[in-house]
Design an enzyme around this catalytic site. Structure first.
Site, mmCIF file in Angstrom:
data_model
loop_
_atom_site.group_PDB
_atom_site.id
_atom_site.type_symbol
_atom_site.label_atom_id
_atom_site.label_comp_id
_atom_site.label_asym_id
_atom_site.label_seq_id
_atom_site.Cartn_x
_atom_site.Cartn_y
_atom_site.Cartn_z
ATOM 1 N N ARG A 11 0.572 -0.966 8.455
ATOM 2 C CA ARG A 11 1.373 -1.152 7.249
ATOM 3 C C ARG A 11 1.739 -2.631 7.167
ATOM 4 O O ARG A 11 2.023 -3.271 8.191
ATOM 5 C CB ARG A 11 2.652 -0.316 7.298
ATOM 6 C CG ARG A 11 2.452 1.159 6.979
ATOM 7 C CD ARG A 11 2.074 1.377 5.520
ATOM 8 N NE ARG A 11 1.938 2.786 5.171
ATOM 9 C CZ ARG A 11 0.791 3.475 5.186
ATOM 10 N NH1 ARG A 11 -0.332 2.880 5.545
ATOM 11 N NH2 ARG A 11 0.770 4.735 4.821
ATOM 12 N N GLU B 266 2.665 -5.151 -1.283
ATOM 13 C CA GLU B 266 1.364 -4.754 -1.827
ATOM 14 C C GLU B 266 1.531 -4.464 -3.300
ATOM 15 O O GLU B 266 2.470 -3.752 -3.660
ATOM 16 C CB GLU B 266 0.845 -3.490 -1.121
ATOM 17 C CG GLU B 266 0.290 -3.782 0.233
ATOM 18 C CD GLU B 266 -0.290 -2.572 0.940
ATOM 19 O OE1 GLU B 266 -0.580 -1.559 0.272
ATOM 20 O OE2 GLU B 266 -0.443 -2.643 2.154
ATOM 21 N N HIS C 106 -5.971 -2.585 1.051
ATOM 22 C CA HIS C 106 -5.547 -1.298 1.645
ATOM 23 C C HIS C 106 -6.642 -0.234 1.472
ATOM 24 O O HIS C 106 -6.421 0.823 0.863
ATOM 25 C CB HIS C 106 -4.218 -0.830 1.018
ATOM 26 C CG HIS C 106 -3.463 0.126 1.888
ATOM 27 N ND1 HIS C 106 -2.090 0.193 1.940
ATOM 28 C CD2 HIS C 106 -3.899 1.075 2.762
ATOM 29 C CE1 HIS C 106 -1.719 1.142 2.791
ATOM 30 N NE2 HIS C 106 -2.802 1.696 3.308
HETATM 31 C C1 DGY Z 1 -2.525 6.299 5.147
HETATM 32 O O1 DGY Z 1 -3.022 7.403 4.982
HETATM 33 O O2 DGY Z 1 -1.395 6.131 5.591
HETATM 34 C C2 DGY Z 1 -3.369 5.128 4.830
HETATM 35 O O3 DGY Z 1 -2.691 3.934 4.865
HETATM 36 C C3 DGY Z 1 -4.045 5.325 3.490
HETATM 37 O O4 DGY Z 1 -5.212 4.622 3.589
#
Ligand code: DGY
Length: 311
Positions: A223, A252, A271
């Site tokens: 993240r 983001e 992402h």
């Molecule tokens: C998630 O599933 O947490 C991912 O970041 C999505 O790609």
């Protein structure tokens, strides 16, 4: 989505961008279930706007930092997520970024397209060696362990830091557990795989980056908030570390005037670590199964707050 439409009356948000807060609050009123994306911020206000009949929140992601789990649990609302199915796709992408940043793949592409390729040069676009180097994996859950399995094939020595106790996985990959400080100091490559929470927010800050080798490569597919963007900018610009690859950023999307965009030792992706065709359709399927189970009053196949079922 078909499974959801067959199971219930559903209103599907049709836009690419997430609904504005006021629209979200209006749209959720009276719903029995909510299937959301990681771009939707679901907190107590949204849950209350939905109303007391709300039976389930299903996140189309494994990470659930966009949802106030304590608020959901306090209202006895189960929250679903999509673990497991995106492990390999995400680990593949983390490795793609490690290789691309370490071996300057994107810089090479830009060099050729800019018409700068005049001849083979013995020191042209030199990158890092993988075999025999050390990979530090921060967070040794499902995805961290999948990255370790890939690293074995590349001949990397593997260090990891993690508060849990994944002993079997540790033995299988030959990975060695160390504290974060040691990992940052010894690793040639660092890959981040921790969830975002109060403990991990800006875990990679100026002090952490200062501990890393000037030749080190940092990759984040976890993240964005795990890395302090200002500190990373300074570290990359001042040569405190050699390169980085980010699939996730804070915020983001990255604003068009972000100084990070000026750096040619940084590779960016929007992402997409889990964005392979099969993985994304399985995530949608799993999110639908969680939603439908919750609507039917059954336990969610993947529930992040199973304590709502206690008592
Ligand atoms: C998630 O599933 O947490 C991912 O970041 C999505 O790609």
């Amino acid at each position: 989505m078909q499974a959801v439409l067959e199971a219930c009356d559903a209103e599907v948000w049709p836009e690419e961008l997430p609904p504005e807060r006021a629209v979200l609050l209006e749209k959720v009123a009276g719903v029995d279930g909510l299937l959301c994306l990681l771009t939707d911020h679901i907190d107590g206000e949204v849950l209350d706007a939905a109303g007391p009949q709300l039976k389930v929140v299903s996140n189309h992601a494994v990470g659930y930092d966009n949802i106030d789990i304590a608020a959901a649990t306090a209202r006895r609302i189960p929250v679903g997520n999509t673990p497991g199915i995106l492990t390999d796709a995400t680990a593949d992408f983390a490795f793609a970024l490690l290789l691309a940043a370490g071996r300057r793949v994107v810089a090479g592409d830009h060099y050729v397209r800019a018409g700068r390729w005049r001849t083979w040069g013995p020191s042209l676009l030199l990158g890092s060696d993988f075999a025999g180097a050390t990979l530090g994996i921060v967070g040794f859950g499902r995805i961290g362990q999948a990255v370790a399995r890939r690293a074995v094939g590349f001949g990397l020595r593997i260090l990891f830091s993690d508060p849990g106790e994944p002993l079997e996985a540790m033995q299988a990959s030959g990975a060695q557990r160390v504290d974060l400080e040691t990992l940052l100091a010894e690793a040639d490559f660092v890959s981040l795989h921790v969830p975002l929470n109060d403990e991990t927010h800006h875990l990679i800050n100026a002090a952490a980056l200062q501990r890393m080798k000037p030749s080190a490569v940092l990759v984040n597919t976890a993240r964005g908030g795990v890395v302090d963007p200002q500190a990373l900018y300074s570290a990359l610009k001042d040569g405190q570390i050699a390169a980085a690859g980010l699939d996730v950023t804070e915020p983001e999307p990255l604003p068009a005037d972000s100084p990070l965009l000026e750096l040619d030792n940084l590779i960016l992706a929007p992402h997409i670590a889990s964005a392979s065709q099969h993985t994304r359709s399985m995530m949608a399927w799993m999110a639908a199964q969680n939603l439908i189970a919750g609507l039917q009053g059954k336990p969610l196949p993947n529930c992040v707050n199973p304590e709502v079922y206690a008592g």
